[in-house]
Motif scaffolding. Structure first.
Motif, PDB file in Angstrom:
ATOM      1  N   TYR A   5       0.848  -1.189   0.000  1.00 12.76           N
ATOM      2  CA  TYR A   5       0.000   0.000   0.000  1.00 12.76           C
ATOM      3  C   TYR A   5       0.883   1.237   0.000  1.00 12.76           C
ATOM      4  O   TYR A   5       2.073   1.163   0.298  1.00 12.76           O
ATOM      5  N   GLY A   6       0.318   2.367  -0.325  1.00  9.55           N
ATOM      6  CA  GLY A   6       1.033   3.635  -0.244  1.00  9.55           C
ATOM      7  C   GLY A   6       0.511   4.434   0.929  1.00  9.55           C
ATOM      8  O   GLY A   6      -0.679   4.387   1.240  1.00  9.55           O
ATOM      9  N   ALA A   7       1.392   5.163   1.590  1.00  5.26           N
ATOM     10  CA  ALA A   7       0.992   6.006   2.715  1.00  5.26           C
ATOM     11  C   ALA A   7       1.758   7.315   2.647  1.00  5.26           C
ATOM     12  O   ALA A   7       2.872   7.370   2.128  1.00  5.26           O
ATOM     13  N   ILE A   8       1.155   8.359   3.159  1.00  2.00           N
ATOM     14  CA  ILE A   8       1.830   9.649   3.262  1.00  2.00           C
ATOM     15  C   ILE A   8       2.098   9.890   4.746  1.00  2.00           C
ATOM     16  O   ILE A   8       1.191   9.788   5.570  1.00  2.00           O
ATOM     17  N   VAL A   9       3.366  10.153   5.068  1.00  2.00           N
ATOM     18  CA  VAL A   9       3.759  10.397   6.454  1.00  2.00           C
ATOM     19  C   VAL A   9       4.465  11.743   6.559  1.00  2.00           C
ATOM     20  O   VAL A   9       5.023  12.240   5.576  1.00  2.00           O
ATOM     21  N   VAL A  10       4.406  12.332   7.736  1.00  2.00           N
ATOM     22  CA  VAL A  10       5.195  13.530   8.016  1.00  2.00           C
ATOM     23  C   VAL A  10       6.488  13.059   8.648  1.00  2.00           C
ATOM     24  O   VAL A  10       6.480  12.402   9.696  1.00  2.00           O
ATOM     25  N   TRP A  11       7.608  13.355   7.996  1.00  2.00           N
ATOM     26  CA  TRP A  11       8.916  12.932   8.485  1.00  2.00           C
ATOM     27  C   TRP A  11       9.858  14.112   8.352  1.00  2.00           C
ATOM     28  O   TRP A  11      10.054  14.625   7.258  1.00  2.00           O
ATOM     29  N   ASP A  12      10.418  14.553   9.471  1.00  2.00           N
ATOM     30  CA  ASP A  12      11.321  15.694   9.487  1.00  2.00           C
ATOM     31  C   ASP A  12      10.651  16.922   8.859  1.00  2.00           C
ATOM     32  O   ASP A  12      11.234  17.613   8.040  1.00  2.00           O
ATOM     33  N   GLU A  13       9.380  17.132   9.212  1.00  2.00           N
ATOM     34  CA  GLU A  13       8.578  18.266   8.761  1.00  2.00           C
ATOM     35  C   GLU A  13       8.322  18.268   7.257  1.00  2.00           C
ATOM     36  O   GLU A  13       8.039  19.309   6.668  1.00  2.00           O
ATOM     37  N   GLN A  14       8.405  17.115   6.607  1.00  2.41           N
ATOM     38  CA  GLN A  14       8.119  16.985   5.180  1.00  2.41           C
ATOM     39  C   GLN A  14       7.131  15.848   4.973  1.00  2.41           C
ATOM     40  O   GLN A  14       7.128  14.870   5.715  1.00  2.41           O
ATOM     41  N   LEU A  15       6.293  15.986   3.932  1.00  2.00           N
ATOM     42  CA  LEU A  15       5.397  14.895   3.566  1.00  2.00           C
ATOM     43  C   LEU A  15       6.144  13.940   2.648  1.00  2.00           C
ATOM     44  O   LEU A  15       6.737  14.360   1.652  1.00  2.00           O
ATOM     45  N   LEU A  16       6.135  12.659   2.987  1.00  2.00           N
ATOM     46  CA  LEU A  16       6.776  11.639   2.166  1.00  2.00           C
ATOM     47  C   LEU A  16       5.751  10.574   1.829  1.00  2.00           C
ATOM     48  O   LEU A  16       4.943  10.185   2.663  1.00  2.00           O
ATOM     49  N   THR A  17       5.794  10.081   0.592  1.00  2.68           N
ATOM     50  CA  THR A  17       4.984   8.938   0.208  1.00  2.68           C
ATOM     51  C   THR A  17       5.873   7.704   0.321  1.00  2.68           C
ATOM     52  O   THR A  17       6.953   7.659  -0.283  1.00  2.68           O
ATOM     53  N   ILE A  18       5.431   6.735   1.117  1.00  2.46           N
ATOM     54  CA  ILE A  18       6.238   5.546   1.353  1.00  2.46           C
ATOM     55  C   ILE A  18       5.404   4.295   1.084  1.00  2.46           C
ATOM     56  O   ILE A  18       4.189   4.305   1.239  1.00  2.46           O
ATOM     57  N   PRO A  19       6.061   3.191   0.683  1.00  3.42           N
ATOM     58  CA  PRO A  19       5.334   1.929   0.512  1.00  3.42           C
ATOM     59  C   PRO A  19       5.131   1.252   1.863  1.00  3.42           C
ATOM     60  O   PRO A  19       5.989   1.315   2.744  1.00  3.42           O
ATOM     61  N   ILE A  20       3.994   0.620   2.034  1.00  2.00           N
ATOM     62  CA  ILE A  20       3.681  -0.143   3.239  1.00  2.00           C
ATOM     63  C   ILE A  20       3.445  -1.588   2.820  1.00  2.00           C
ATOM     64  O   ILE A  20       2.527  -1.869   2.058  1.00  2.00           O
ATOM     65  N   ASP A  21       4.291  -2.497   3.282  1.00  2.00           N
ATOM     66  CA  ASP A  21       4.152  -3.922   2.971  1.00  2.00           C
ATOM     67  C   ASP A  21       3.271  -4.576   4.023  1.00  2.00           C
ATOM     68  O   ASP A  21       3.529  -4.442   5.221  1.00  2.00           O
ATOM     69  N   GLU A  22       2.260  -5.280   3.574  1.00  2.47           N
ATOM     70  CA  GLU A  22       1.393  -6.001   4.499  1.00  2.47           C
ATOM     71  C   GLU A  22       2.094  -7.274   4.960  1.00  2.47           C
ATOM     72  O   GLU A  22       2.652  -8.008   4.144  1.00  2.47           O
ATOM     73  N   ALA A  23       2.101  -7.507   6.255  1.00  2.00           N
ATOM     74  CA  ALA A  23       2.720  -8.712   6.800  1.00  2.00           C
ATOM     75  C   ALA A  23       2.054  -9.069   8.117  1.00  2.00           C
ATOM     76  O   ALA A  23       1.545  -8.200   8.814  1.00  2.00           O
ATOM     77  N   GLU A  24       2.081 -10.330   8.448  1.00  3.69           N
ATOM     78  CA  GLU A  24       1.529 -10.784   9.727  1.00  3.69           C
ATOM     79  C   GLU A  24       2.650 -10.794  10.762  1.00  3.69           C
ATOM     80  O   GLU A  24       3.136 -11.841  11.168  1.00  3.69           O
ATOM     81  N   SER A  25       3.059  -9.585  11.177  1.00  2.00           N
ATOM     82  CA  SER A  25       4.134  -9.451  12.158  1.00  2.00           C
ATOM     83  C   SER A  25       3.984  -8.101  12.862  1.00  2.00           C
ATOM     84  O   SER A  25       3.101  -7.317  12.546  1.00  2.00           O
TER      85      SER A  25
END
Length: 54
Positions: A5-25
């Protein structure tokens, strides 16, 4: 095989689009996201975890 999946996070005061891997962990933070940071942890129950920009 797993879903990604794709997600947008705030990291170091910037918006980043990052991949999110689904896992049972437990959730993990990707190492590439922490590039340029120092991670310090006390490997004991209740230990302190610090993430500092270099």
């Amino acid at each position: 095989m797993f879903d990604v999946y794709g997600a947008i996070v705030v990291w170091d005061e910037q918006l980043l689009t990052i991949p999110i891997d689904e896992a049972e962990s437990d959730p993990l933070v990707g190492m590439s996201l922490m590039e340029g940071y120092r991670l310090t942890l006390e490997a004991i129950e209740g230990g302190v975890v610090k993430l500092e920009k270099l």
